[in-house]
Motif scaffolding. Structure first.
Motif, PDB file in Angstrom:
ATOM      1  N   MET A 178       0.828  -1.200   0.000  1.00 15.89           N
ATOM      2  CA  MET A 178       0.000   0.000   0.000  1.00 15.89           C
ATOM      3  C   MET A 178       0.868   1.258   0.000  1.00 15.89           C
ATOM      4  SD  MET A 178      -3.118  -0.913   2.648  1.00 15.89           S
ATOM      5  CE  MET A 178      -4.193   0.340   1.929  1.00 15.89           C
ATOM      6  N   ARG A 179       0.299   2.332  -0.452  1.00 17.37           N
ATOM      7  CA  ARG A 179       0.885   3.649  -0.285  1.00 17.37           C
ATOM      8  C   ARG A 179       0.359   4.220   1.021  1.00 17.37           C
ATOM      9  NH1 ARG A 179      -1.321   6.560  -5.269  1.00 17.37           N
ATOM     10  NH2 ARG A 179      -2.978   5.019  -4.992  1.00 17.37           N
ATOM     11  N   VAL A 180       1.218   4.825   1.810  1.00 16.38           N
ATOM     12  CA  VAL A 180       0.829   5.257   3.154  1.00 16.38           C
ATOM     13  C   VAL A 180       1.107   6.741   3.338  1.00 16.38           C
ATOM     14  CG1 VAL A 180       1.005   4.796   5.622  1.00 16.38           C
ATOM     15  CG2 VAL A 180       1.495   2.965   3.988  1.00 16.38           C
ATOM     16  N   SER A 181       0.076   7.465   3.753  1.00 20.58           N
ATOM     17  CA  SER A 181       0.212   8.877   4.103  1.00 20.58           C
ATOM     18  C   SER A 181      -0.147   9.057   5.566  1.00 20.58           C
ATOM     19  CB  SER A 181      -0.717   9.751   3.244  1.00 20.58           C
ATOM     20  OG  SER A 181      -0.410   9.636   1.879  1.00 20.58           O
ATOM     21  N   GLY A 182       0.357  10.129   6.160  1.00 21.37           N
ATOM     22  CA  GLY A 182       0.050  10.376   7.555  1.00 21.37           C
ATOM     23  C   GLY A 182      -0.131  11.852   7.840  1.00 21.37           C
ATOM     24  N   TRP A 183      -0.924  12.130   8.853  1.00 18.51           N
ATOM     25  CA  TRP A 183      -1.104  13.502   9.337  1.00 18.51           C
ATOM     26  C   TRP A 183      -1.412  13.460  10.818  1.00 18.51           C
ATOM     27  CZ3 TRP A 183      -4.643  16.159  12.143  1.00 18.51           C
ATOM     28  CH2 TRP A 183      -4.487  17.554  12.206  1.00 18.51           C
ATOM     29  N   SER A 184      -0.879  14.397  11.541  1.00 20.85           N
ATOM     30  CA  SER A 184      -1.299  14.680  12.914  1.00 20.85           C
ATOM     31  C   SER A 184      -0.900  16.117  13.206  1.00 20.85           C
ATOM     32  CB  SER A 184      -0.639  13.716  13.915  1.00 20.85           C
ATOM     33  OG  SER A 184       0.686  14.121  14.206  1.00 20.85           O
ATOM     34  N   PRO A 185      -1.447  16.702  14.267  1.00 26.15           N
ATOM     35  CA  PRO A 185      -1.119  18.104  14.558  1.00 26.15           C
ATOM     36  C   PRO A 185       0.365  18.361  14.740  1.00 26.15           C
ATOM     37  CG  PRO A 185      -3.021  17.402  15.837  1.00 26.15           C
ATOM     38  CD  PRO A 185      -2.472  16.170  15.180  1.00 26.15           C
ATOM     39  N   ASN A 186       1.127  17.337  15.145  1.00 24.41           N
ATOM     40  CA  ASN A 186       2.546  17.539  15.439  1.00 24.41           C
ATOM     41  C   ASN A 186       3.479  16.764  14.516  1.00 24.41           C
ATOM     42  OD1 ASN A 186       2.052  19.115  17.916  1.00 24.41           O
ATOM     43  ND2 ASN A 186       1.225  17.188  18.684  1.00 24.41           N
ATOM     44  N   LEU A 187       2.948  16.188  13.456  1.00 27.41           N
ATOM     45  CA  LEU A 187       3.789  15.364  12.590  1.00 27.41           C
ATOM     46  C   LEU A 187       4.684  16.235  11.707  1.00 27.41           C
ATOM     47  CD1 LEU A 187       4.442  12.467  11.721  1.00 27.41           C
ATOM     48  CD2 LEU A 187       2.655  12.683   9.966  1.00 27.41           C
ATOM     49  N   THR A 188       5.976  15.984  11.792  1.00 25.42           N
ATOM     50  CA  THR A 188       6.955  16.714  10.984  1.00 25.42           C
ATOM     51  C   THR A 188       7.419  15.838   9.820  1.00 25.42           C
ATOM     52  OG1 THR A 188       8.833  15.863  12.255  1.00 25.42           O
ATOM     53  CG2 THR A 188       7.774  17.890  13.062  1.00 25.42           C
ATOM     54  N   PRO A 189       8.002  16.436   8.787  1.00 22.66           N
ATOM     55  CA  PRO A 189       8.531  15.625   7.687  1.00 22.66           C
ATOM     56  C   PRO A 189       9.559  14.601   8.161  1.00 22.66           C
ATOM     57  CG  PRO A 189       8.396  17.931   7.039  1.00 22.66           C
ATOM     58  CD  PRO A 189       8.088  17.887   8.502  1.00 22.66           C
ATOM     59  N   GLU A 190      10.359  14.964   9.165  1.00 16.77           N
ATOM     60  CA  GLU A 190      11.392  14.059   9.670  1.00 16.77           C
ATOM     61  C   GLU A 190      10.768  12.845  10.354  1.00 16.77           C
ATOM     62  OE1 GLU A 190      12.839  17.963   8.859  1.00 16.77           O
ATOM     63  OE2 GLU A 190      11.272  17.355  10.305  1.00 16.77           O
ATOM     64  N   ARG A 191       9.757  13.074  11.182  1.00 13.24           N
ATOM     65  CA  ARG A 191       9.101  11.967  11.869  1.00 13.24           C
ATOM     66  C   ARG A 191       8.337  11.089  10.888  1.00 13.24           C
ATOM     67  NH1 ARG A 191       5.152  14.035  15.816  1.00 13.24           N
ATOM     68  NH2 ARG A 191       4.921  11.823  16.350  1.00 13.24           N
ATOM     69  N   ALA A 192       7.722  11.701   9.897  1.00 11.90           N
ATOM     70  CA  ALA A 192       7.006  10.930   8.883  1.00 11.90           C
ATOM     71  C   ALA A 192       7.976  10.042   8.113  1.00 11.90           C
ATOM     72  CB  ALA A 192       6.259  11.868   7.933  1.00 11.90           C
ATOM     73  N   ALA A 193       9.106  10.608   7.720  1.00 11.38           N
ATOM     74  CA  ALA A 193      10.098   9.836   6.969  1.00 11.38           C
ATOM     75  C   ALA A 193      10.639   8.685   7.803  1.00 11.38           C
ATOM     76  CB  ALA A 193      11.238  10.757   6.519  1.00 11.38           C
ATOM     77  N   ALA A 194      10.854   8.922   9.092  1.00 12.40           N
ATOM     78  CA  ALA A 194      11.369   7.869   9.967  1.00 12.40           C
ATOM     79  C   ALA A 194      10.389   6.707  10.072  1.00 12.40           C
ATOM     80  CB  ALA A 194      11.662   8.441  11.356  1.00 12.40           C
ATOM     81  N   ALA A 195       9.096   7.004   9.948  1.00 12.62           N
ATOM     82  CA  ALA A 195       8.069   5.964  10.015  1.00 12.62           C
ATOM     83  C   ALA A 195       7.776   5.353   8.648  1.00 12.62           C
ATOM     84  CB  ALA A 195       6.782   6.538  10.596  1.00 12.62           C
ATOM     85  N   GLY A 196       8.448   5.847   7.600  1.00 13.18           N
ATOM     86  CA  GLY A 196       8.195   5.349   6.254  1.00 13.18           C
ATOM     87  C   GLY A 196       6.860   5.781   5.709  1.00 13.18           C
ATOM     88  N   VAL A 197       6.428   6.973   6.099  1.00 10.57           N
ATOM     89  CA  VAL A 197       5.107   7.487   5.741  1.00 10.57           C
ATOM     90  C   VAL A 197       5.265   8.809   4.992  1.00 10.57           C
ATOM     91  CG1 VAL A 197       2.973   8.446   6.709  1.00 10.57           C
ATOM     92  CG2 VAL A 197       3.968   6.373   7.689  1.00 10.57           C
ATOM     93  N   ALA A 198       4.466   9.014   3.955  1.00 11.40           N
ATOM     94  CA  ALA A 198       4.466  10.295   3.257  1.00 11.40           C
ATOM     95  C   ALA A 198       3.639  11.290   4.063  1.00 11.40           C
ATOM     96  CB  ALA A 198       3.880  10.134   1.857  1.00 11.40           C
ATOM     97  N   LEU A 199       4.184  12.467   4.323  1.00 11.97           N
ATOM     98  CA  LEU A 199       3.450  13.481   5.063  1.00 11.97           C
ATOM     99  C   LEU A 199       2.350  14.057   4.170  1.00 11.97           C
ATOM    100  CD1 LEU A 199       3.142  15.261   7.588  1.00 11.97           C
ATOM    101  CD2 LEU A 199       4.812  16.836   6.559  1.00 11.97           C
ATOM    102  N   ALA A 200       1.105  13.919   4.599  1.00 10.59           N
ATOM    103  CA  ALA A 200      -0.014  14.457   3.825  1.00 10.59           C
ATOM    104  C   ALA A 200       0.090  15.975   3.738  1.00 10.59           C
ATOM    105  CB  ALA A 200      -1.337  14.056   4.473  1.00 10.59           C
TER     106      ALA A 200
END
Length: 334
Positions: A178-200
């Motif tokens: 699957m392709r995975v995107s993520g969002w949260s009030p505090n999600l940064t590009p660095e944290r998203a990348a560390a989780a293997g998730v594209a920042l929405a």
């Protein structure tokens, strides 16, 4: 409050909401035998006055997650209570300030993230492959292959919250292709990348672009009803919403309306505004809802951890050195 034995005074402990009647079998309680008398309550007590009556003689209460709220009024009604142990190290249903004001120590236990991750995928797969209706048709002599399943590979999973659980859910999604995107009030590009998730690009984009949206946020003032009518209206009509986090993050009335009107393909739910869920609740009859009775943490291994560490918490408190105490803290980042 206490009974006396040959070895001294015994404190009274009540274990709440032991629905499966397994609390005493999931740990070795024998270390407390001479100091604590234990009884379990297998049925949920929803009425606060009735609960206070059931706990009036208790020095120690063991609570299972957030099944039973402990507001200030309940602490005030339990002057003998001195130790409250909850499974997990976060429990939004306990007024920790009131506990401290009434001289009650609150301790917790470890809790594995694996069970809620696995249940999230059980709900996703159950909806995508229509497991429940196909199984029912097979058992009842209905149509052989009554519908078409949904593919996961190459489709988008949107994660509302990319903390420990959200990151683990993302790992499984990638295994499915699957392709995975993520969002949260505090999600940064660095944290998203560390989780293997594209920042929405935005919260709105996450809802509009995802084939499945799965919620993994901490409940806080800023996340209550974060998913409302506007967010649900942005979702694709063939999309699924999954919530194994906290019910109050979703506006229940808005979700029911979207499901009843067919503006959303389905919802996989493990958490509810009122638990146990009332027998006449729409979630019990809507054909596009796959619901489980708050099973996210309910596994054999997790229960062994909960009750083994509960025994440790009680022993440490009896020795005058309580461990794993809960204190009021700001919500952690989702």
């Amino acid at each position: 409050m206490w009974r006396r034995t040959g070895s001294g005074i015994v404190k009274q402990c009540v274990i709440l909401d032991d629905y499966q009647d397994v609390a005493l079998a999931c740990a070795d309680w024998s270390a407390l035998r001479d100091q604590v008398a234990i009884r379990t309550l297998n049925a949920h007590i929803d009425d606060e006055a009735a609960l206070a009556a059931a706990l009036r003689s208790a020095d120690i209460v063991v609570a299972m997650r957030e099944r039973t709220p402990f507001p200030a009024t309940l602490f005030a009604a339990l002057p003998r209570l001195r130790l409250l142990v909850t499974s997990g190290m976060r429990n939004a249903a306990i007024d920790l300030g009131a506990a401290r004001a009434h001289g009650v120590t609150v301790c917790g236990t470890a809790s594995s993230l694996t069970p809620p991750v696995e249940l999230t995928w059980a709900l996703i797969l159950g909806l995508a492959r229509q497991i429940v209706p196909e199984n029912r048709a097979l058992r009842e002599g209905g149509p052989w292959q009554g519908g078409l399943g949904r593919d996961l590979a190459e489709h988008r999973l949107g994660l509302l919250g990319v903390g420990r659980i959200g990151s683990a859910v993302a790992q499984v999604a990638r295994a499915f292709g699957m392709r995975v995107s993520g969002w949260s009030p505090n999600l940064t590009p660095e944290r998203a990348a560390a989780a293997g998730v594209a920042l929405a690009r935005s919260r709105e984009a996450l809802f509009a672009e995802s084939d499945i949206v799965s919620i993994h946020l901490v409940l806080a003032p800023g996340t209550r009803h974060l998913v409302g009518a506007a967010e649900l209206a942005r979702m694709k009509p063939d999309a699924f919403l999954i919530n194994t986090s906290r019910a109050a993050i979703v506006d229940e009335a808005a979700l029911i309306a979207a499901l009843e009107q067919g503006r959303l393909a389905g919802a996989g739910l493990d958490v509810f505004a009122r638990e146990p869920l009332p027998t006449d609740h729409p979630y019990r009859r809507l054909p596009n809802v796959l619901a489980t009775p708050h099973l996210g943490y309910v596994t054999r291994d997790n229960y062994r951890t909960y009750f083994t560490e509960t025994v440790e918490d009680i022993r440490a408190w009896l020795a005058g050195a309580p461990v794993r105490q809960l204190t009021p803290v700001p919500p952690s980042r989702p």
